[in-house]
Design an enzyme around this catalytic site. Structure first.
Site, PDB file in Angstrom:
ATOM      1  N   GLU A   1      -6.596  -3.474 -27.245  1.00  0.00           N
ATOM      2  CA  GLU A   1      -5.853  -4.625 -26.505  1.00  0.00           C
ATOM      3  C   GLU A   1      -4.894  -5.236 -27.107  1.00  0.00           C
ATOM      4  O   GLU A   1      -3.721  -5.669 -26.389  1.00  0.00           O
ATOM      5  CB  GLU A   1      -7.033  -5.600 -26.211  1.00  0.00           C
ATOM      6  CG  GLU A   1      -6.779  -6.898 -25.383  1.00  0.00           C
ATOM      7  CD  GLU A   1      -6.175  -6.518 -24.022  1.00  0.00           C
ATOM      8  OE1 GLU A   1      -6.161  -5.263 -23.711  1.00  0.00           O
ATOM      9  OE2 GLU A   1      -5.870  -7.377 -23.399  1.00  0.00           O
TER      10      GLU A   1
ATOM     11  N   LYS B   1      -1.032  -5.562 -25.345  1.00  0.00           N
ATOM     12  CA  LYS B   1      -0.433  -6.605 -25.015  1.00  0.00           C
ATOM     13  C   LYS B   1       1.303  -6.657 -25.556  1.00  0.00           C
ATOM     14  O   LYS B   1       1.922  -7.143 -24.868  1.00  0.00           O
ATOM     15  CB  LYS B   1      -1.034  -8.024 -25.789  1.00  0.00           C
ATOM     16  CG  LYS B   1      -2.410  -8.428 -25.065  1.00  0.00           C
ATOM     17  CD  LYS B   1      -2.175  -9.048 -23.973  1.00  0.00           C
ATOM     18  CE  LYS B   1      -2.167  -8.281 -22.738  1.00  0.00           C
ATOM     19  NZ  LYS B   1      -3.585  -8.081 -22.144  1.00  0.00           N
TER      20      LYS B   1
ATOM     21  N   HIS C   1      -5.605  10.877 -40.518  1.00  0.00           N
ATOM     22  CA  HIS C   1      -5.720  12.073 -39.823  1.00  0.00           C
ATOM     23  C   HIS C   1      -4.330  12.357 -39.033  1.00  0.00           C
ATOM     24  O   HIS C   1      -4.118  13.120 -38.080  1.00  0.00           O
ATOM     25  CB  HIS C   1      -6.835  12.209 -39.026  1.00  0.00           C
ATOM     26  CG  HIS C   1      -7.915  12.455 -39.635  1.00  0.00           C
ATOM     27  ND1 HIS C   1      -8.451  13.534 -40.598  1.00  0.00           N
ATOM     28  CD2 HIS C   1      -9.201  11.665 -39.820  1.00  0.00           C
ATOM     29  CE1 HIS C   1      -9.533  13.149 -41.215  1.00  0.00           C
ATOM     30  NE2 HIS C   1      -9.944  12.099 -40.625  1.00  0.00           N
TER      31      HIS C   1
ATOM     32  N   GLY D   1       0.965  -0.879   0.070  1.00  0.00           N
ATOM     33  CA  GLY D   1      -0.011  -0.155   0.013  1.00  0.00           C
ATOM     34  C   GLY D   1       0.779   1.135  -0.199  1.00  0.00           C
ATOM     35  O   GLY D   1       2.054   1.191  -0.374  1.00  0.00           O
TER      36      GLY D   1
END
Ligand code: G6P
Length: 608
Positions: free
Chosen positions: A481, A485, A504, A98
């Site tokens: 995705e 990867k 563009h 944490g």
């Protein structure tokens, strides 16, 4: 985001701790360390290498009480001095997952009290604070309780003291921690996989819990410091599910587990003849009937699943849907609509940004919440009214694979349920979709047979430094995705574009050294995509096209076509994900990277 293990037993706990760390390495792998109590002293071994190195360095270390940690660096570079456990005056040892937000002011305060800091971490303040309270004659439990009152931030901690061989103290707030119950031995860990060799009986500590653990028993105090009973669960995780078996890497294993993972996720639905809202929870029918829109919040790969779902939900169910990256949403002033279904998607259910985004949405009055998650009992599941568990099984590889495809399967179910409830799915359409879902695992299996061809294709990527991924519509998020990867595990810079955007800007980058990967299903946008691909070819770019069976794309000079076995209609994004996973896997193999533990990354990001 750091893994914690702790144990108290009547046998040497070091092998248990190290095996636990090995299984938690996916949470971070910058450094690792272990500390045990032995003859009234703390013995500590730390290493900046992987847990395997810690095994070698600690062969002579023994103890009946100990804590261990595998780190993903936040404060302070990966080094021995920053590796956990952290000690205070050789008396107190602490492991922590944490971030302590007020560590700088605590550091000033503790330095003034004469404490010497030997690391750059935020964690070390916890060790010194515990020591400062323990030195006043408090029990270790009371010293930890007093310390927690001074900490601002998120933590799961394990604490031991040199002169208290009978107690292990742990606490959690904002980071996961569970207590393993054995026979006259007890354990703590960040997740269940770490404890499978020693017990399957587990207590999921709740937010704010503190526990005092001994050989014969334990006491748990809730956030108000009342003594509480927490239920003991028997974990359904099997040891094999977290072992590599015949595979070379967990990522490879998890890619191959997708037919089964998707089948498990869809089990309840595929065995029935109709779709009911109840698969998302008892209150789902009422909640779904009362919504005007859907807001999806997620991070990383899970956010790509959300982006696919947006196309489905708007087109099939006719419900306005927006998708936001959780870390952006949580800090943005948006316009809340209490009639919005807030959907969070997460493999781990503990991603800090996603959790915070959910809580932020709730704080604005949006309390119709659904979590799609792979980990039962996770914070996300517990904080949501409705839930759907993807049943992918543990995902160990840092790059998410089977979690993603099962999330997509779950989101398609959500789409169908919403559509049916709104009268947009007649009986015939419902039966057709159920049939397609039942067929999905074998369709994925068929795509996996492309592996040898993709392995060959990957050779052409290994010496490249950049790549472009193109897709349109439902397959634009799949291109994203695929690019993610490739970045994650092969370290090749990859960008995804909606194919219509090519002209563009990114077209300026295209030359023979820039491979362009196109996801080209046989859908309404195919002809448009074909024109976009011509734009690439005309500029000398090398094209790699993943095309559906009926698309009549043919390999020619500069265009390498990989034919998919079938076209799956709305479910096509799930099938098109598989070859992109395999491509990145084989490129990473070519490059010799650490596939399951790519540099600088971690599986569960429990910090901001
Ligand atoms: C990390 C992982 C990614 C994952 C993301 C969100 O960055 O490396 O693979 O997609 O966290 O994780 P979640 O558990 O919330 O899906």
């Amino acid at each position: 985001m750091c893994g914690i293990v702790g144990a108290i037993a009547q046998r040497n706990v070091v092998p248990i701790l190290l095996e636990g760390l090995r299984r938690l390495e996916y949470r971070g792998y910058d450094s690792a360390g272990v500390a045990v109590v032995k003859d009234g002293k703390l013995e500590r071994v730390r290493s900046t290498g992987r847990v395997a190195e810690l095994f070698e360095k600690s062969v002579d270390t023994q103890g009946l009480l100990g804590i261990a940690h595998t780190r993903w660096a936040t404060h302070g570079v990966p080094s021995i001095r920053n590796a956990h456990p952290h000690l205070s005056r050789e008396q107190i040892a602490v492991v922590h997952n944490g971030i302590i937000e007020n560590y700088e002011e605590l550091r000033v305060q503790l330095t003034a009290q004469g404490y010497e800091f030997t690391s750059d971490t935020d964690t070390e303040v916890i060790a010194h604070l515990v020591h400062s309270h323990y030195a006043l004659g408090n029990t270790l439990l009371d010293a930890v309780l007093a310390t927690l009152g001074e900490l601002v931030g998120a933590y799961a901690i394990g604490v031991i003291a040199a002169d208290d061989p009978d107690h292990l103290i742990c606490a959690r707030k904002g980071s996961p921690l569970l207590l393993g119950v054995g026979v006259q031995e007890h354990f703590i860990a960040s997740d269940m996989s770490a404890l499978l060799p020693v017990t399957q009986r587990v207590i999921y500590l709740e937010e704010g819990d503190v526990a005092e653990i001994g050989l014969m028993g334990y006491r748990i105090f809730d956030s108000n410091r009342n003594l509480v009973e927490r239920a003991i669960h028997t974990s359904e995780l099997s040891n094999e599910s977290v072992e590599l078996g015949e595979y070379r890497h967990f990522m490879q294993k998890e890619i191959y587990e997708q037919p089964q993972a998707v089948a498990n996720t869809l089990e309840a639905v595929c065995n029935s003849q109709s779709l009911i809202p109840g698969i998302f929870g008892a209150e789902a029918a009422a909640i779904f009937a009362d919504i005007e829109s859907v807001l999806i919040l997620a991070c990383g790969t899970s956010s790509h699943a959300g982006m696919v779902a947006r196309y489905w939900i708007e087109e099939i169910a006719g419900v306005p849907c927006s998708v936001e990256i959780a870390s952006e949403y949580r800090y943005r002033v948006s316009v809340p609509n209490p009639k919005t279904l807030v959907v969070t998607i997460s493999q781990s259910g503990e991603t800090a940004d996603t959790l915070a985004a959910l809580n932020y949405a709730k704080s604005t009055g949006m309390d119709k919440t659904l979590s799609i998650c792979n980990v039962p009992e996770s914070a996300l599941i517990r904080n949501s009214k409705l839930r759907f568990l993807t049943r992918a099984g543990p995902e160990i590889g840092v790059a998410s694979t089977k979690a993603f495809t099962t999330q997509l399967a779950a989101l398609f179910l959500l789409t169908l349920v919403l559509a049916k409830q709104r009268g947009r799915l007649d009986h015939a359409a419902e039966q057709r979709h159920l049939h397609e879902l039942r067929h999905l695992p074998s369709a994925i299996q068929a795509v996996l047979r492309l592996e040898p061809a993709i392995a060959k294709l990957a050779e052409r990527f290994a010496d490249k430094h950049n790549a472009l991924f193109l897709g349109r519509g439902l397959h634009y998020p799949i291109a994203m995705e695929g690019a993610l990867k490739l970045k994650e595990i092969s370290y090749i810079h990859a960008e995804a574009y909606a194919a219509g955007e090519l002209k563009h800007g990114p077209l300026a980058l295209v030359d023979k050294d820039m491979p362009v990967v196109a996801v080209a299903p046989n859908d309404a946008l195919l002809e448009k995509l074909k024109s976009n691909l011509q734009e690439v070819k005309a500029r000398g770019g090398e094209l790699y096209v993943f095309a559906d069976a009926e698309t009549r794309f043919e390999s020619t000079e500069g265009i390498h076509v990989m034919q998919m076995p079938e076209h799956a209609g709305y479910l096509s994004p799930i099938l098109h994900t598989i070859p992109l996973q395999l491509l990145s896997y084989y490129v990473a193999l070519q490059k010799g990277t650490d596939v399951d533990k790519p540099r600088n990354l971690a599986k569960s990001v429990t910090v901001e």
